[in-house]
Design a protein around this motif. Structure first.
Motif, PDB file in Angstrom:
ATOM      1  N   ARG A  71       0.843  -1.210   0.000  1.00  0.00           N
ATOM      2  CA  ARG A  71       0.000   0.000   0.000  1.00  0.00           C
ATOM      3  C   ARG A  71       0.881   1.263   0.000  1.00  0.00           C
ATOM      4  N   ARG A 106       2.559   1.746  -3.352  1.00  0.00           N
ATOM      5  CA  ARG A 106       1.593   2.208  -4.367  1.00  0.00           C
ATOM      6  C   ARG A 106       1.201   3.662  -4.142  1.00  0.00           C
ATOM      7  N   PRO A 117     -19.659   7.560   9.168  1.00  0.00           N
ATOM      8  CA  PRO A 117     -19.946   7.934   7.774  1.00  0.00           C
ATOM      9  C   PRO A 117     -19.428   6.928   6.761  1.00  0.00           C
ATOM     10  N   GLU A 118     -18.336   6.238   7.125  1.00  0.00           N
ATOM     11  CA  GLU A 118     -17.753   5.302   6.159  1.00  0.00           C
ATOM     12  C   GLU A 118     -18.693   4.139   5.861  1.00  0.00           C
ATOM     13  N   GLN A 166     -17.450  -1.244   0.702  1.00  0.00           N
ATOM     14  CA  GLN A 166     -15.999  -1.202   0.951  1.00  0.00           C
ATOM     15  C   GLN A 166     -15.204  -0.714  -0.269  1.00  0.00           C
ATOM     16  N   ALA A 167     -15.528  -1.248  -1.443  1.00  0.00           N
ATOM     17  CA  ALA A 167     -14.763  -0.887  -2.645  1.00  0.00           C
ATOM     18  C   ALA A 167     -14.986   0.576  -3.002  1.00  0.00           C
ATOM     19  N   LEU A 191     -15.820   2.966  -0.940  1.00  0.00           N
ATOM     20  CA  LEU A 191     -15.095   3.771   0.041  1.00  0.00           C
ATOM     21  C   LEU A 191     -13.611   3.824  -0.313  1.00  0.00           C
ATOM     22  N   GLY A 192     -13.090   2.681  -0.719  1.00  0.00           N
ATOM     23  CA  GLY A 192     -11.673   2.636  -1.116  1.00  0.00           C
ATOM     24  C   GLY A 192     -11.384   3.615  -2.246  1.00  0.00           C
ATOM     25  N   LEU A 205     -11.383   7.194  -0.912  1.00  0.00           N
ATOM     26  CA  LEU A 205     -10.175   7.507  -0.149  1.00  0.00           C
ATOM     27  C   LEU A 205      -8.964   7.677  -1.078  1.00  0.00           C
ATOM     28  N   ALA A 245      -9.239  10.973  -2.894  1.00  0.00           N
ATOM     29  CA  ALA A 245      -8.948  12.084  -1.977  1.00  0.00           C
ATOM     30  C   ALA A 245      -7.439  12.197  -1.741  1.00  0.00           C
ATOM     31  N   LEU A 246      -6.801  11.057  -1.480  1.00  0.00           N
ATOM     32  CA  LEU A 246      -5.357  11.075  -1.203  1.00  0.00           C
ATOM     33  C   LEU A 246      -4.564  11.560  -2.406  1.00  0.00           C
ATOM     34  N   ILE A 293      -1.280   7.017   8.544  1.00  0.00           N
ATOM     35  CA  ILE A 293      -1.687   5.673   8.107  1.00  0.00           C
ATOM     36  C   ILE A 293      -0.655   4.633   8.565  1.00  0.00           C
ATOM     37  N   LEU A 336      -7.812  16.751   3.242  1.00  0.00           N
ATOM     38  CA  LEU A 336      -8.525  15.479   3.112  1.00  0.00           C
ATOM     39  C   LEU A 336      -9.904  15.572   3.745  1.00  0.00           C
ATOM     40  N   LEU A 368     -13.354  14.774   1.847  1.00  0.00           N
ATOM     41  CA  LEU A 368     -14.288  13.724   2.288  1.00  0.00           C
ATOM     42  C   LEU A 368     -15.634  14.299   2.715  1.00  0.00           C
ATOM     43  N   PHE A 407     -19.473  12.638   3.262  1.00  0.00           N
ATOM     44  CA  PHE A 407     -19.838  12.194   4.611  1.00  0.00           C
ATOM     45  C   PHE A 407     -20.710  13.175   5.388  1.00  0.00           C
TER      46      PHE A 407
END
Lengths: 222, 83
Positions: free
Chosen positions: A42, A45, A126-127, A132-133, A135-136, A139, A142-143, A159, A189, A193, A197
Motif C-alpha cells: 500500500r 503504491r 460515515p464510512e 468497501q470498494a 469507500l476505497g 479515499l 482524496a489522497l 496511516i 482530506l 471527504l 460524509f
C-alpha cells in the motif's frame, strides 16, 4: 483508535519472529512478510502508483530487510524499520521516473490555507454509508488529490503510524515541516471527504446539505 | 482561546502534544463553539477512516515471488545454528 496498532502481545510476537529469523528460521521471516506485505505494498503504491515498480519495491524491501537483519537494532519496531526501507526504495525509483516530484519534497511551504471550510457535521460512522470498494475509491481519489509532499507525510504519520521524528527522518525534512504539512494534509482530506460524509440540511443524501449552524454540543471530543 | 488560536494548536491537539493547560483551554472552547467542534471531530474521523481502511491483498503470485527470493538468499535451515 487504530485497528493496526499493535497490542503488546503482538509486539512481543514480532520481536520473537525477528529473533527466530536472525537465527536462520526462514519460516519466521515469511510470517513477518505475510503480516506486513499488504501495508508495504500500500505504501509503495501510494508513492509509485499501481505499477510494477510498487511490486518490485515490495520485494526489494523484504529482501533488503532479510539480508540486513543483523543490523536491525531492536530499539524501534521491525515494522517501522521496514517502512523506512520501503520509503527509501520507493523514493529512489520515483527519483528515476519523476525527479521533479521528489524535488517537491524540498519545496518551501506556501502561505495560508485558502478557501472556505465545510463546517457541516458528518453522519455517525460515515464510512458505513458506502460499500468497501466504493469507500476505497473515495479515499484513493482524496489522497491522490493532495500534492505529493502532503500525501507522503499523511501516509507515513497517520496511516503507517510513524512518529513525527521518524517521518521527518525518513523524508529528510525538519520536524516543523512535517507538522505543518500533516495539518494541511488532514484539513485538505477532511474537506475532500466532507462532500461524501456530511449530514445534509434536509436529511437527504450526503453532499446536498448546507453548513450547520446549530448550538454547540455539550460533549467534548477530547 | 478563540477560533484562530484553536487553528494554530489544532495539529498538536490532534496528536496529543498539547500541554494540559492548553488542552483544557482548547476543550473549553470546543464546548462553546460548534464549528470548531465539528472541525476537530471531522479531522479525527478523517484520520481514523484512512487508518482503518484495510491494506490491499497482496496477489498470491507476488507473495510467492517475494518468499522465493528470500528462500534463495537464505542459508539452508539445517546449516543454521551449527557451530
Amino acid at each position: 483508535m487504530s485497528t493496526e496498532h499493535q497490542p503488546a502481545a503482538a509486539a512481543d510476537d514480532e520481536l520473537s519472529l525477528v529473533e527466530a529469523a536472525r537465527k536462520g528460521d526462514v519460516d519466521a521471516f515469511e510470517r513477518l512478510v505475510r503480516r506486513y506485505a499488504p501495508r508495504i505494498l500500500r505504501l509503495a503504491r501510494r508513492i509509485l502508483g499501481q505499477s510494477e515498480d510498487a511490486e518490485d519495491v515490495l520485494q526489494e524491501t523484504f529482501l533488503k530487510a532479510y539480508s540486513k537483519l543483523s543490523q536491525f537494532q531492536g530499539n524501534s519496531r521491525f515494522y517501522t524499520w521496514i517502512v523506512r526501507i520501503a520509503v527509501n526504495q520507493s523514493l529512489m525509483r520515483l527519483r528515476q521516473r519523476r525527479p521533479e516530484m521528489v524535488a517537491t519534497l524540498r519545496d518551501e511551504e506556501s502561505g495560508e490555507e485558502t478557501g472556505p471550510r465545510d463546517m457541516a457535521d458528518w453522519r455517525p460512522n460515515p464510512e458505513q454509508q458506502y460499500a468497501q470498494a466504493e469507500l476505497g475509491d473515495i479515499l484513493e481519489r482524496a489522497l491522490h488529490s493532495l500534492s505529493f509532499p502532503y500525501r507522503i507525510v499523511f501516509q507515513l504519520r497517520d496511516i503507517d503510524e510513524l512518529s513525527t521524528e521518524e517521518t521527518a527522518d525518513a523524508l529528510g525534512l525538519s520536524v516543523p515541516a512535517v507538522k505543518s504539512r500533516l495539518l494541511r494534509a488532514r484539513l485538505q482530506l477532511r474537506d475532500r471527504l466532507a462532500r461524501y460524509f456530511r449530514v445534509s440540511a434536509n436529511g437527504g443524501q450526503p453532499g446536498e446539505g448546507s453548513v450547520h449552524q446549530t448550538s454547540p454540543k455539550e460533549e467534548s471530543s477530547g | 482561546m478563540n477560533c484562530r488560536e484553536l487553528n494554530v494548536e489544532l495539529g498538536a491537539y490532534l496528536d496529543g502534544d498539547l500541554s494540559a493547560a492548553l488542552r483544557r483551554e482548547l476543550e473549553i472552547h470546543l464546548r462553546h463553539c460548534h464549528p470548531c467542534w465539528v472541525l476537530v471531530d471531522t479531522c479525527r474521523c478523517t484520520i481514523s477512516i484512512f487508518r482503518q481502511y484495510p491494506a490491499p491483498v497482496v496477489p498470491a503470485l507476488l507473495h510467492q515471488r517475494v518468499v522465493l527470493s528470500i528462500q534463495a538468499l537464505a542459508p539452508t535451515q539445517t546449516d543454521s545454528g551449527l557451530p
